[in-house]
Design a protein around this motif. Structure first.
Motif, PDB file in Angstrom:
ATOM      1  N   SER A 216      -1.497  60.504  69.891  1.00 55.64           N
ATOM      2  CA  SER A 216      -1.396  61.797  69.200  1.00 55.64           C
ATOM      3  C   SER A 216      -2.757  62.398  69.196  1.00 55.64           C
ATOM      4  N   VAL A 217      -3.040  63.458  69.596  1.00 51.78           N
ATOM      5  CA  VAL A 217      -4.152  64.204  69.574  1.00 51.78           C
ATOM      6  C   VAL A 217      -3.851  65.816  68.942  1.00 51.78           C
ATOM      7  N   LYS A 218      -5.035  65.920  68.002  1.00 54.35           N
ATOM      8  CA  LYS A 218      -4.815  67.485  67.360  1.00 54.35           C
ATOM      9  C   LYS A 218      -5.755  68.310  68.222  1.00 54.35           C
ATOM     10  N   ALA A 219      -5.520  69.276  68.880  1.00 52.92           N
ATOM     11  CA  ALA A 219      -6.204  70.385  69.354  1.00 52.92           C
ATOM     12  C   ALA A 219      -6.517  71.693  68.676  1.00 52.92           C
ATOM     13  N   TYR A 220      -7.759  71.809  68.309  1.00 52.29           N
ATOM     14  CA  TYR A 220      -8.157  73.039  67.576  1.00 52.29           C
ATOM     15  C   TYR A 220      -8.385  74.189  68.540  1.00 52.29           C
ATOM     16  N   VAL A 221      -7.550  75.208  68.090  1.00 48.81           N
ATOM     17  CA  VAL A 221      -7.374  76.385  69.088  1.00 48.81           C
ATOM     18  C   VAL A 221      -7.662  77.580  68.433  1.00 48.81           C
ATOM     19  N   ASP A 222      -7.920  78.765  69.614  1.00 45.75           N
ATOM     20  CA  ASP A 222      -8.001  79.920  69.031  1.00 45.75           C
ATOM     21  C   ASP A 222      -7.233  80.817  70.002  1.00 45.75           C
ATOM     22  N   PHE A 223      -6.378  81.504  69.407  1.00 42.98           N
ATOM     23  CA  PHE A 223      -5.237  82.292  70.277  1.00 42.98           C
ATOM     24  C   PHE A 223      -5.729  83.907  69.986  1.00 42.98           C
TER      25      PHE A 223
ATOM     26  N   THR B 103      -5.150  80.904  75.059  1.00 47.62           N
ATOM     27  CA  THR B 103      -5.551  80.046  74.300  1.00 47.62           C
ATOM     28  C   THR B 103      -7.051  79.389  74.813  1.00 47.62           C
ATOM     29  N   LYS B 104      -7.925  79.291  73.630  1.00 47.52           N
ATOM     30  CA  LYS B 104      -9.275  78.818  73.804  1.00 47.52           C
ATOM     31  C   LYS B 104      -9.287  77.396  73.052  1.00 47.52           C
TER      32      LYS B 104
ATOM     33  N   PHE C  41      -1.948  71.619  79.282  1.00 48.10           N
ATOM     34  CA  PHE C  41      -0.895  72.603  78.535  1.00 48.10           C
ATOM     35  C   PHE C  41      -1.460  74.110  78.387  1.00 48.10           C
ATOM     36  N   ILE C  42      -2.824  74.109  78.212  1.00 46.50           N
ATOM     37  CA  ILE C  42      -3.562  75.308  77.759  1.00 46.50           C
ATOM     38  C   ILE C  42      -3.693  75.859  79.359  1.00 46.50           C
ATOM     39  N   GLU C  43      -4.155  75.237  80.510  1.00 48.39           N
ATOM     40  CA  GLU C  43      -4.247  75.716  81.427  1.00 48.39           C
ATOM     41  C   GLU C  43      -3.238  76.436  82.139  1.00 48.39           C
ATOM     42  N   THR C  44      -1.923  75.681  81.960  1.00 52.10           N
ATOM     43  CA  THR C  44      -0.665  76.316  82.546  1.00 52.10           C
ATOM     44  C   THR C  44      -0.301  77.624  81.549  1.00 52.10           C
ATOM     45  N   THR C  45      -0.344  77.390  80.520  1.00 54.97           N
ATOM     46  CA  THR C  45       0.280  78.638  79.464  1.00 54.97           C
ATOM     47  C   THR C  45      -0.856  79.861  79.848  1.00 54.97           C
ATOM     48  N   ASN C  46      -2.002  79.531  79.727  1.00 53.66           N
ATOM     49  CA  ASN C  46      -2.856  80.672  80.173  1.00 53.66           C
ATOM     50  C   ASN C  46      -2.693  81.432  81.407  1.00 53.66           C
TER      51      ASN C  46
ATOM     52  N   GLY D  87      -3.935  87.449  71.811  1.00 53.25           N
ATOM     53  CA  GLY D  87      -2.857  88.196  72.594  1.00 53.25           C
ATOM     54  C   GLY D  87      -2.325  89.401  71.938  1.00 53.25           C
ATOM     55  N   ASP D  88      -1.099  89.912  72.366  1.00 52.94           N
ATOM     56  CA  ASP D  88      -0.681  91.287  71.966  1.00 52.94           C
ATOM     57  C   ASP D  88      -0.441  91.206  70.308  1.00 52.94           C
ATOM     58  N   PHE D  89      -0.386  89.842  69.669  1.00 49.80           N
ATOM     59  CA  PHE D  89      -0.260  89.815  68.175  1.00 49.80           C
ATOM     60  C   PHE D  89      -1.736  89.936  67.731  1.00 49.80           C
ATOM     61  N   GLY D  90      -2.824  89.754  68.300  1.00 48.40           N
ATOM     62  CA  GLY D  90      -3.949  90.008  67.543  1.00 48.40           C
ATOM     63  C   GLY D  90      -4.827  88.683  67.899  1.00 48.40           C
ATOM     64  N   HIS D  91      -5.154  87.913  66.668  1.00 54.71           N
ATOM     65  CA  HIS D  91      -5.979  87.044  66.903  1.00 54.71           C
ATOM     66  C   HIS D  91      -5.658  85.896  65.738  1.00 54.71           C
ATOM     67  N   GLU D  92      -5.290  84.551  66.207  1.00 56.00           N
ATOM     68  CA  GLU D  92      -5.311  83.516  65.243  1.00 56.00           C
ATOM     69  C   GLU D  92      -5.787  82.387  65.779  1.00 56.00           C
ATOM     70  N   THR D  93      -6.279  81.463  64.685  1.00 62.74           N
ATOM     71  CA  THR D  93      -6.919  80.232  64.897  1.00 62.74           C
ATOM     72  C   THR D  93      -5.734  79.042  64.067  1.00 62.74           C
ATOM     73  N   GLY D  94      -5.981  77.931  64.644  1.00 64.43           N
ATOM     74  CA  GLY D  94      -5.296  76.781  64.046  1.00 64.43           C
ATOM     75  C   GLY D  94      -5.241  75.611  65.034  1.00 64.43           C
ATOM     76  N   TYR D  95      -4.009  75.059  64.926  1.00 64.01           N
ATOM     77  CA  TYR D  95      -4.112  73.418  65.761  1.00 64.01           C
ATOM     78  C   TYR D  95      -2.845  73.298  66.425  1.00 64.01           C
ATOM     79  N   LEU D  96      -2.762  72.658  67.466  1.00 67.10           N
ATOM     80  CA  LEU D  96      -1.588  71.898  68.013  1.00 67.10           C
ATOM     81  C   LEU D  96      -1.617  70.506  68.154  1.00 67.10           C
ATOM     82  N   GLN D  97      -0.863  69.618  67.368  1.00 68.74           N
ATOM     83  CA  GLN D  97      -0.993  68.378  67.386  1.00 68.74           C
ATOM     84  C   GLN D  97       0.051  67.737  68.368  1.00 68.74           C
ATOM     85  N   PHE D  98      -0.404  67.099  69.493  1.00 68.67           N
ATOM     86  CA  PHE D  98       0.504  66.626  70.472  1.00 68.67           C
ATOM     87  C   PHE D  98       0.680  65.284  70.697  1.00 68.67           C
ATOM     88  N   GLU D  99       2.102  64.831  70.531  1.00 72.65           N
ATOM     89  CA  GLU D  99       2.234  63.345  70.611  1.00 72.65           C
ATOM     90  C   GLU D  99       2.866  63.397  72.072  1.00 72.65           C
TER      91      GLU D  99
END
Length: 107
Positions: A71-78, A59-60, A7-12, A80-92
């Motif tokens: 189910s896996v929770k991925a903690y990420v660093d975003f 996304t890093k 997901f990260i590779e394709t969206t990046n 982009g044009d919006f600036g910078h955000e951190t958080g998580y994406l939980q994938f099922e």
């Protein structure tokens, strides 16, 4: 490559079709930071186009946490044009390893 890494590779790479290949047709992305849920593959496309391609998001992956077998929770660093955000994406995922649901949460 795990589904999270794919997901990260394709969206990046802004590869919308590649990203959609790892979702089921009835997948859901729930993202309270944008105030809504995106239900079904057509809405998943809208989400990827708008928030990853449209905002030039990179996304890093910081780390992952296995919640259950599917189910896996991925903690990420975003960034982009919006600036910078951190958080998580939980994938099922389903038994075929396709994404059936993503829950997003930004810090």
């Amino acid at each position: 490559m795990t589904v999270v890494e794919k997901f990260i590779e394709t969206t990046n790479r802004k590869d919308i079709e590649g990203a959609l290949e790892i979702f089921t047709n009835d997948a859901v992305i729930n993202d309270p930071s944008v105030g809504r849920s995106f239900d079904g593959i057509d809405q998943v496309r809208v989400y990827v186009e708008r928030f990853f391609v449209g905002y030039n998001t990179t996304t890093k992956l910081l780390r992952t946490e296995q919640i259950t077998e599917s189910s896996v929770k991925a903690y990420v660093d975003f960034t982009g044009d919006f600036g910078h955000e951190t958080g998580y994406l939980q994938f099922e995922t389903n038994g075929d390893g396709l994404i059936i649901r993503v829950d997003a949460d930004l810090d």
